[in-house]
Write an enzyme that holds these catalytic residues in place. Structure first.
Site, PDB file in Angstrom:
ATOM      1  N   LYS A 172      19.345   4.883  88.548  1.00 36.48           N
ATOM      2  CA  LYS A 172      19.242   4.424  87.158  1.00 36.48           C
ATOM      3  C   LYS A 172      19.108   5.620  86.224  1.00 36.48           C
ATOM      4  O   LYS A 172      18.056   6.237  86.099  1.00 36.48           O
ATOM      5  CB  LYS A 172      18.045   3.494  86.960  1.00 36.48           C
ATOM      6  CG  LYS A 172      18.227   2.672  85.708  1.00 36.48           C
ATOM      7  CD  LYS A 172      17.008   2.540  84.838  1.00 36.48           C
ATOM      8  CE  LYS A 172      16.654   3.558  83.844  1.00 36.48           C
ATOM      9  NZ  LYS A 172      17.481   3.755  82.683  1.00 36.48           N
ATOM     10  N   GLU A 247       8.312  14.073  88.415  1.00 34.64           N
ATOM     11  CA  GLU A 247       8.401  15.312  87.622  1.00 34.64           C
ATOM     12  C   GLU A 247       8.260  14.891  86.174  1.00 34.64           C
ATOM     13  O   GLU A 247       9.062  14.095  85.680  1.00 34.64           O
ATOM     14  CB  GLU A 247       9.751  16.007  87.825  1.00 34.64           C
ATOM     15  CG  GLU A 247       9.931  16.641  89.179  1.00 34.64           C
ATOM     16  CD  GLU A 247       8.933  17.734  89.501  1.00 34.64           C
ATOM     17  OE1 GLU A 247       8.278  18.263  88.571  1.00 34.64           O
ATOM     18  OE2 GLU A 247       8.778  18.047  90.685  1.00 34.64           O
ATOM     19  N   CYS A 281      11.762  20.527  80.312  1.00 36.05           N
ATOM     20  CA  CYS A 281      10.357  20.412  80.711  1.00 36.05           C
ATOM     21  C   CYS A 281       9.801  21.780  81.078  1.00 36.05           C
ATOM     22  O   CYS A 281       8.587  21.971  81.122  1.00 36.05           O
ATOM     23  CB  CYS A 281      10.177  19.420  81.849  1.00 36.05           C
ATOM     24  SG  CYS A 281      11.384  19.591  83.136  1.00 36.05           S
ATOM     25  N   GLU A 380       3.143  17.723  74.808  1.00 38.49           N
ATOM     26  CA  GLU A 380       4.542  18.143  74.924  1.00 38.49           C
ATOM     27  C   GLU A 380       5.339  17.625  73.734  1.00 38.49           C
ATOM     28  O   GLU A 380       5.347  16.424  73.459  1.00 38.49           O
ATOM     29  CB  GLU A 380       5.147  17.612  76.228  1.00 38.49           C
ATOM     30  CG  GLU A 380       6.528  18.185  76.461  1.00 38.49           C
ATOM     31  CD  GLU A 380       7.143  17.737  77.776  1.00 38.49           C
ATOM     32  OE1 GLU A 380       7.123  16.528  78.050  1.00 38.49           O
ATOM     33  OE2 GLU A 380       7.648  18.593  78.520  1.00 38.49           O
TER      34      GLU A 380
HETATM   35  P1  ADP Z   1      11.933  10.289  78.181  1.00 42.48           P
HETATM   36  O1  ADP Z   1      10.879  10.430  77.143  1.00 42.48           O
HETATM   37  O2  ADP Z   1      12.352  11.544  78.844  1.00 42.48           O
HETATM   38  O3  ADP Z   1      13.064   9.393  77.794  1.00 42.48           O
HETATM   39  P2  ADP Z   1      11.043   8.130  79.872  1.00 42.48           P
HETATM   40  O4  ADP Z   1       9.930   8.164  80.864  1.00 42.48           O
HETATM   41  O5  ADP Z   1      10.952   7.158  78.764  1.00 42.48           O
HETATM   42  O6  ADP Z   1      11.160   9.600  79.381  1.00 42.48           O
HETATM   43  O7  ADP Z   1      12.425   7.893  80.602  1.00 42.48           O
HETATM   44  C1  ADP Z   1      12.789   8.487  81.829  1.00 42.48           C
HETATM   45  C2  ADP Z   1      13.532   7.455  82.667  1.00 42.48           C
HETATM   46  O8  ADP Z   1      12.616   6.387  82.984  1.00 42.48           O
HETATM   47  C3  ADP Z   1      14.706   6.787  81.927  1.00 42.48           C
HETATM   48  O9  ADP Z   1      15.778   6.586  82.840  1.00 42.48           O
HETATM   49  C4  ADP Z   1      14.110   5.484  81.470  1.00 42.48           C
HETATM   50  O10 ADP Z   1      15.075   4.481  81.271  1.00 42.48           O
HETATM   51  C5  ADP Z   1      13.216   5.151  82.659  1.00 42.48           C
HETATM   52  N1  ADP Z   1      12.168   4.166  82.347  1.00 42.48           N
HETATM   53  C6  ADP Z   1      11.588   3.903  81.159  1.00 42.48           C
HETATM   54  N2  ADP Z   1      10.688   2.899  81.281  1.00 42.48           N
HETATM   55  C7  ADP Z   1      10.689   2.518  82.581  1.00 42.48           C
HETATM   56  C8  ADP Z   1       9.972   1.530  83.340  1.00 42.48           C
HETATM   57  N3  ADP Z   1       9.080   0.715  82.792  1.00 42.48           N
HETATM   58  N4  ADP Z   1      10.233   1.443  84.649  1.00 42.48           N
HETATM   59  C9  ADP Z   1      11.120   2.283  85.244  1.00 42.48           C
HETATM   60  N5  ADP Z   1      11.826   3.197  84.585  1.00 42.48           N
HETATM   61  C10 ADP Z   1      11.637   3.330  83.270  1.00 42.48           C
END
Ligand code: ADP
Length: 479
Positions: A172, A247, A281, A380
């Site tokens: 994903k 990470e 990061c 951050e």
């Molecule tokens: P960033 O701020 O780098 O976008 P996120 O943690 O929001 O960080 O996103 C990193 C990844 O985690 C993306 O692929 C996002 O779609 C996914 N993501 C966000 N929310 C969830 C969740 N509840 N469960 C699993 N994956 C998620």
């Protein structure tokens, strides 16, 4: 005309148009349209990966080597085209986009080689006549959840070892960078992966990602992203007793000592803090500088920042591309306002920039007169924003460098062997750089951090095996 990119589930490209992808250098430019999976598709993908695991995990090294090598070769042959597409959807410069694409090819090449080097151990048992074998096996269905800032390299460094060690995958990618994710999956699919071994589910994190977290059939999750989501991955994974690897953020210090070579220190700081628009990061966001070099260092950085070309990522002259999207731009601007409110002095930049096309352009920002207690030093920001913290001496610099909830990378610029060695030994970070930027790592050695930055085994290099395999100890009595 834009082509609809679909999800790959059990070897079939499926799905309806769900989301559009916008070029951050020119918001009038639609990069493409992408299917958006729901919970049902996520479940189908997990079921397909589960069904494909027994055969793939026993496929042997040659089949895996062939797919990974072919993938590496195609990525390398198409590096300019893929790198350009990456720069178009994420906003990093052409050189950075092509560089990242080459990195992805190198990662697939490295793990192609690893398929042929997998070995175990055999020892005599404490019981006479009994032999003990220790071997490694794939973990099962691996969920791979990736962020937008390295749209091809991060998927590559997770997918390549997962496949090399015989796992099957539900991947994903981040919503902002589906084109790079789709491209890498398309290449792997055409390289000959059996159906169900690699499944692509583009869609919302809260929907598709969450469905992966909630599934008892996902045996391991490798995640890169925010601390908040990382904690959700951790909690859900404990619930299912599954393996997980996180990470997350960084607030990486670059220490500059009085005896540093000024040119080297400025190169390290400008590269580490501002290249890739500060959206790494591993970015150096805290510049910790001792008294005697402080003013010369700040003046030299300002001079360098003034000359940087900020513009359209696809223009070959550009050195810093736009911020990735409106939400991130607002976050950067909010933190610049917070820094000012906290009493730091904005010594350079921080303004929105107008260019020929509408995009998320931000002038790199440098704060001076900041303390390590300020929010801009502790949280951050993930943008082209750095702050200088003035310190008296090396001991104070080290203490400030380590005083952070994060621990991904750290750096020191010095000509003193004594201080460099002491810093390498005492810095509380997973990766330490001497006279090098905190960002920019090799592909064949471990990547990862400590404290709030990372959880679980290291990624990349041979150390990746720790996460993507499980150990079996087998006893045989031959009679
Ligand atoms: P960033 O701020 O780098 O976008 P996120 O943690 O929001 O960080 O996103 C990193 C990844 O985690 C993306 O692929 C996002 O779609 C996914 N993501 C966000 N929310 C969830 C969740 N509840 N469960 C699993 N994956 C998620």
């Amino acid at each position: 005309m834009t082509v609809l990119r679909k999800n790959l589930i059990d070897g079939e490209w499926l799905g309806e148009a769900g989301s559009r992808n916008i070029n951050p250098s020119n918001t009038n430019d639609v990069v493409g349209e992408y299917a958006s999976a729901g919970p049902e598709e996520a479940k189908q993908a997990i079921a397909a990966a589960k069904a494909a695991f027994p055969a793939w995990s026993r496929s042997g090294p040659l089949a895996r080597h062939a797919v990974l090598k072919k993938t590496s070769d195609e990525i390398m042959a198409r590096k300019d085209e893929i790198g350009r597409s990456l720069a178009r959807e994420e906003g990093k410069t052409l050189a950075e986009g092509v560089g990242e694409t080459i990195r992805a090819a190198q990662l697939f090449d490295f793990f192609a080689g690893e398929t042929l080097r997998l070995s175990g151990e055999m020892v005599p048992s404490v019981r006479p006549g009994v032999g003990v074998e220790m071997t490694r096996e794939g973990v099962g269905v691996v969920g791979i959840i990736t962020p937008w800032n390295f749209p091809i390299a991060i998927p590559a460094w997770k997918i390549a070892p997962a496949l090399a060690y015989g796992n099957t995958i539900v991947f994903k990618p981040a919503e902002l960078v589906p084109e790079s994710a789709w491209t890498i999956v398309d290449i792997l699919h055409r390289a000959g992966l059996p159906k169900g071994v690699l499944n692509l589910v583009m869609g919302k994190g809260s929907v598709v990602g969450q469905a992966m977290l909630d599934s008892p059939d996902v045996n391991a999750i490798s995640f890169t992203g925010s601390v908040g989501t990382g904690k959700r991955v951790a909690a859900a994974s404990v619930e299912h007793m599954r393996k997980f690897q996180l990470e997350m953020g960084g607030k990486n210090p670059l220490v500059v000592l009085d005896d540093a070579d000024l040119g080297t220190a400025v190169d390290c700081a400008v590269n580490g803090a501002y290249f890739s628009t500060g959206q790494r990061c591993t970015a150096s966001s805290r510049l910790i500088v001792t008294e005697a070099i402080h003013d010369r260092f700040v003046d030299a950085i300002k001079e360098r920042l003034d000359k940087l070309v900020i513009g359209d990522a696809l223009d070959a002259k550009t050195q810093i591309g736009p911020v990735v999207d409106q939400t991130q731009l607002k976050q950067d601007e909010d933190y610049i306002a917070v820094g000012r409110q906290e009493g730091a002095e904005l010594a350079f930049g921080g303004d929105r920039l107008e260019r020929e096309t509408p995009g998320f352009y931000l002038q790199p920002a440098l704060f001076v007169g900041s303390t390590n207690a300020m929010r801009i030093s502790r949280e951050e920001i993930f943008g082209p924003v750095a702050n200088v913290i003035r310190v008296n001496d090396y001991d104070e610099a080290l203490a400030v460098a380590n005083d952070t909830p994060f621990g991904l990378t750290s750096g020191i610029c010095t000509t003193s062997l004594k201080h460099a060695t002491h810093f390498k030994r005492n810095s509380e970070a997973g990766m330490v750089m001497v006279n090098l930027p905190t960002a920019g790592v090799d592909f064949h050695v471990p990547f990862g951090g400590r404290k709030g930055s990372s959880y679980g085994p290291r990624e990349q290099g041979r150390y990746a095996m720790e996460f993507y395999t499980t150990v079996k100890t087998a006893y045989t009595f031959a009679g």
